[in-house]
Motif scaffolding. Structure first.
Motif, short mmCIF file in Angstrom:
data_model
loop_
_atom_site.label_atom_id
_atom_site.label_comp_id
_atom_site.label_asym_id
_atom_site.label_seq_id
_atom_site.Cartn_x
_atom_site.Cartn_y
_atom_site.Cartn_z
N LYS A 1 0.83 -1.21 0.00
CA LYS A 1 0.00 0.00 0.00
C LYS A 1 0.86 1.26 0.00
N ASN A 2 1.91 1.29 0.84
CA ASN A 2 2.78 2.46 0.90
C ASN A 2 3.60 2.64 -0.37
N SER A 3 3.78 1.55 -1.11
CA SER A 3 4.53 1.63 -2.37
C SER A 3 3.63 1.94 -3.55
N GLY A 4 2.33 2.13 -3.30
CA GLY A 4 1.40 2.48 -4.38
C GLY A 4 1.04 1.32 -5.27
N ILE A 5 1.05 0.10 -4.73
CA ILE A 5 0.75 -1.08 -5.54
C ILE A 5 -0.73 -1.42 -5.51
N THR A 6 -1.42 -1.13 -4.41
CA THR A 6 -2.84 -1.47 -4.30
C THR A 6 -3.68 -0.55 -5.18
N VAL A 7 -4.78 -1.10 -5.69
CA VAL A 7 -5.64 -0.33 -6.59
C VAL A 7 -6.46 0.70 -5.82
N TYR A 8 -7.02 0.29 -4.68
CA TYR A 8 -7.83 1.19 -3.86
C TYR A 8 -7.06 1.53 -2.59
N SER A 9 -6.88 2.82 -2.33
CA SER A 9 -6.09 3.24 -1.17
C SER A 9 -6.84 4.16 -0.22
N HIS A 10 -8.09 4.50 -0.52
CA HIS A 10 -8.83 5.43 0.32
C HIS A 10 -10.27 4.97 0.46
N GLY A 11 -10.89 5.33 1.59
CA GLY A 11 -12.30 5.09 1.81
C GLY A 11 -12.61 3.64 2.18
N ALA A 12 -13.91 3.31 2.04
CA ALA A 12 -14.37 1.97 2.39
C ALA A 12 -13.77 0.90 1.49
N SER A 13 -13.51 1.26 0.23
CA SER A 13 -12.90 0.30 -0.69
C SER A 13 -11.53 -0.13 -0.22
N ALA A 14 -10.77 0.80 0.38
CA ALA A 14 -9.44 0.47 0.89
C ALA A 14 -9.52 -0.53 2.04
N VAL A 15 -10.53 -0.36 2.92
CA VAL A 15 -10.70 -1.30 4.03
C VAL A 15 -11.04 -2.69 3.51
N PHE A 16 -11.96 -2.76 2.56
CA PHE A 16 -12.33 -4.05 1.98
C PHE A 16 -11.14 -4.70 1.28
N THR A 17 -10.37 -3.88 0.55
CA THR A 17 -9.17 -4.38 -0.13
C THR A 17 -8.17 -4.94 0.86
N ALA A 18 -7.96 -4.23 1.96
CA ALA A 18 -7.01 -4.69 2.97
C ALA A 18 -7.44 -6.03 3.56
N ILE A 19 -8.72 -6.16 3.89
CA ILE A 19 -9.22 -7.41 4.49
C ILE A 19 -9.03 -8.57 3.53
N VAL A 20 -9.39 -8.36 2.26
CA VAL A 20 -9.29 -9.44 1.27
C VAL A 20 -7.84 -9.86 1.06
N ILE A 21 -6.93 -8.90 0.90
CA ILE A 21 -5.52 -9.22 0.63
C ILE A 21 -4.88 -9.92 1.83
N ILE A 22 -5.11 -9.39 3.04
CA ILE A 22 -4.50 -9.98 4.24
C ILE A 22 -5.03 -11.39 4.49
N LEU A 23 -6.35 -11.57 4.37
CA LEU A 23 -6.92 -12.90 4.58
C LEU A 23 -6.47 -13.88 3.50
N THR A 24 -6.26 -13.40 2.29
CA THR A 24 -5.78 -14.28 1.22
C THR A 24 -4.37 -14.77 1.52
N PHE A 25 -3.49 -13.87 1.95
CA PHE A 25 -2.14 -14.28 2.34
C PHE A 25 -2.16 -15.28 3.49
#
Length: 437
Positions: free
Chosen positions: A137-161
């Motif tokens: 995220k800090n390197s600008g790799i994630t597609v969504y970085s702000h708002g509710a979409s960023a939270v959903f993205t974080a949950i999906v990526i972390i749980l996938t790993f």
């Protein structure tokens, strides 16, 4: 080894186990190329290209995962959380009396420790997956970085790993139960072997550079073939040292029980030269990669910080010296965890065994301690030399980006030898006809 595999293939039971192990390895490689959603693939490729050249802990993890980490796939964390969990449990079993009693409590105790190790593995996978997400995220790799979409993205990526870590652990246990060899070692072996084509591609790149511009890159006509010769020589030395051991002679006293006499046999106590395996290298690499990993999160380092990070880079002289020393220190540390000379001496006394010329009790423990110290020094020097040769050769030859380092070669050869011995033992069990024939 190939003859062993060919003979094992002729036995139906072993053939099923080999096919099951191969199926798990193929599934692991498929999972290593399934990308995690919500990531910018092109930006990720540029970021990981610089990471692999920097010699950081991320590059080390990428080597163990067979390149899955650099592509942020389902198995990006690889088997590293499980290895770390196993190491933590080994250390805690020495430090915490309750876990030590549990480890000595037979099969039931080992099952409980295995269950705790699984929970710790999932926890470490969650922590490492979270850290990897924030790095992306800090390197600008994630597609969504702000708002509710960023939270959903974080949950999906972390749980996938995290799910990928748990799935790899489960796959390793399935190999232990239904396949051939140690499951975790087989998966680690598969990840390292998958990097061989990348190493061959890098060698061809050096050859091509020498052909296109002999005046500047003609040295690669010598250094590239010499790398192959050095690689084969290191493999031979590893095979030789893997079977090397120091045998302490043991003499058992005769005793009469009823009308029968027992004991009076001569045996030996084997101490392997490479008793600690690659654990000292893993410990040393993990510690020395901390400065270069911190560098990834420092945007504008000053002059002192730049000099510090350069000294601890994988090509720096300070890194090489500390790497050599840390491997020796951790080899002794791991030996102290694995072997307890006092306990060995007490077991010998209980079974009426003695070392010829050495009195039972404390003198026996001191003698075993001296032997362990000498054997450990030989094994530690062997590991340190094998680990540091690729670094020195890369600096001299100007080939710093070769992905096949000393650690990966030791793991690859060790797992191949261990699996071959297990197959041979199972073949021997199936060919044994017993006393009825």
């Amino acid at each position: 080894m190939f003859n062993t595999l060919r003979n094992a293939w002729k036995i139906p039971d072993l053939r099923k186990k080999l096919l099951f192990t191969l199926l798990i390895v193929v599934a692991f490689r498929f999972g290593s190329v399934v990308p995690v959603p919500f990531l910018n693939a092109s930006a990720l490729g540029e970021l990981m290209r610089s990471v692999n050249e920097s010699g950081t802990a991320l590059g080390y993890i990428n080597m163990l995962t067979g390149g899955a980490f650099s592509y942020a796939t389902l198995f990006a964390l690889g088997i590293t959380p499980y290895i770390n969990s196993s190491i933590i449990m080994q250390l805690l079993s020495v430090a915490i009396p309750a876990l030590e009693r549990m480890a000595k409590d037979g099969e039931e105790g080992r099952k409980k420790i295995a269950a705790i190790t699984r929970y710790v593995t999932v926890g470490l996978g969650l922590v490492q997956g979270t850290a990897y997400y924030f790095y992306l995220k800090n390197s600008g790799i994630t597609v969504y970085s702000h708002g509710a979409s960023a939270v959903f993205t974080a949950i999906v990526i972390i749980l996938t790993f995290t799910a990928g870590t748990a799935l790899i652990m489960w796959m390793g246990e399935q190999i232990n139960q239904y396949g051939v060899g140690n499951g975790i070692s087989i998966i680690l072996f598969a990840g390292i072997v998958s990097r061989l084509p990348a190493t061959g591609s890098q060698l061809w790149t050096y050859f091509k550079a020498a052909i296109d511009d002999p005046s500047n890159y003609g040295k690669y006509f010598v250094f590239a073939p010499l790398f192959i010769v050095l690689f084969l020589a290191v493999v031979w030395v590893i095979i030789f040292m893997n079977d090397a051991e120091r045998r302490i002679p043991i003499q058992y006293a005769k005793k009469v029980v009823g009308r029968k006499m027992y004991g009076g046999q001569a045996s030996h106590l084997p101490i392997k030269v490479t008793m600690s395996g690659v654990m000292p290298i893993i410990f040393a690499s993990a510690i020395l990669s901390i400065p270069s990993t911190i560098q990834l999160f420092v945007k504008n380092p000053g002059r002192f910080a730049s000099a510090f990070f350069h000294a601890f880079s994988s090509t720096g002289w300070l890194y090489s010296v500390l790497y050599f020393l840390f491997i020796i220190v951790f080899a002794y540390f791991y030996m102290s965890i694995q072997y307890n000379p006092i306990e060995i001496a007490n077991n010998l006394r209980t079974s009426n065994g003695t070392i010829p010329g050495i009195r039972p009790g404390r003198p026996t423990a001191d003698f075993i301690s001296k032997i362990l110290a000498k054997v450990t020094l030989i094994g530690a020097l062997f590991l340190a030399v094998v680990a540091i040769i690729p670094i020195i050769y890369g600096n001299i030859a100007g080939m710093p980006n070769m992905s096949m380092g000393g650690t990966s070669v030791i793991i690859m050869v060790g797992v191949a030898l261990e699996t071959t011995k297990q197959i041979e033992s199972q073949m021997m069990m199936r060919h044994y006809k017993g006393f009825l024939d």
